[in-house]
Write an enzyme that holds these catalytic residues in place. Structure first.
Site, PDB file in Angstrom:
ATOM      1  NE  ARG A  69      -3.147  -7.293  -4.254  1.00  0.00           N
ATOM      2  CZ  ARG A  69      -3.958  -7.372  -3.113  1.00  0.00           C
ATOM      3  NH1 ARG A  69      -3.231  -7.915  -2.122  1.00  0.00           N
ATOM      4  NH2 ARG A  69      -5.117  -7.582  -3.411  1.00  0.00           N
ATOM      5  CE  LYS A 110     -12.825  -6.707   3.746  1.00  0.00           C
ATOM      6  NZ  LYS A 110     -12.236  -5.924   2.654  1.00  0.00           N
ATOM      7  CG  HIS A 156      -1.832  -1.032   1.309  1.00  0.00           C
ATOM      8  ND1 HIS A 156      -2.053  -1.838   2.596  1.00  0.00           N
ATOM      9  CD2 HIS A 156      -2.849  -1.263   0.653  1.00  0.00           C
ATOM     10  CE1 HIS A 156      -3.115  -2.522   2.359  1.00  0.00           C
ATOM     11  NE2 HIS A 156      -3.484  -2.703   1.174  1.00  0.00           N
ATOM     12  CB  SER A 207      -4.362  -6.458   5.124  1.00  0.00           C
ATOM     13  OG  SER A 207      -4.131  -5.261   4.341  1.00  0.00           O
TER      14      SER A 207
END
Ligand code: ADP
Length: 159
Positions: free
Chosen positions: A90, A41, A17, A128
């Protein structure tokens, strides 16, 4: 004037990030890192904790601010007068979802366009979730996050 929003969960912020933030800040006038406040979430860190970590990690970048938002990203972008959304790509697995989101957002608000930056090669594998998984088993986090973030992840996981 290019005002951009870089949205995400950042739970926690990784070196991947930070690489995107650093690069995006060089090609925009203002970059707003927008932390998604998504009650549904299951996140490790609260929105306030995620904002604080990002503020500390980006303090050296003069044109970067950190905010939180809930609801539709395009509404938040309009509120901030932003004309760009920055996302990181990615692998091909990111592509389908990101393409769908970018197209949806453009239909919802045609004044905002999405710009993709490819992940730095050294961070292309990093997420993450990986950080949290490794932390759960006491692994070394130094390749993934800054020492300050690593400290907070360890503390949180062991609390
Ligand atoms: P989300 O929950 O929206 O996927 P993340 O915080 O995981 O939020 O990611 C925010 C953005 O950063 C997304 O565009 C994601 O593709 C990108 N990103 C995540 N990890 C990396 C990485 N290692 N390198 C480059 N971009 C990344």
């Amino acid at each position: 004037m290019y005002t951009a929003i870089y949205p995400g969960s950042f739970d926690p912020v990784t070196k991947g990030h930070l690489d995107i933030i650093d690069r995006a800040s060089k090609v925009t006038d203002n970059l707003i890192v927008a932390v998604l406040n998504n009650g549904a979430k299951n996140s490790l860190f609260s929105v306030e904790e995620r904002v604080k970590m990002l503020e500390e990690e980006t303090a050296h970048l003069n044109n970067v601010t950190v905010k939180s938002f809930a609801g539709l990203l395009v509404d938040f972008a309009a509120e901030c007068n932003a004309n760009m959304i920055i996302r990181g790509l990615r692998a091909i697995t990111d592509f389908e979802y990101e393409l769908q989101m970018a197209q949806t957002n453009r239909i919802l608000n045609h004044k905002v366009d999405t710009f993709f930056l490819t992940a730095g090669l050294e961070y292309a594998y990093l997420s993450s979730s990986t950080v949290k998984e490794v932390a759960k088993f006491g692994g070394d986090l130094s390749a993934f996050v800054t020492p300050k973030v690593a400290e907070q992840v360890k503390k949180k996981i062991n609390s």
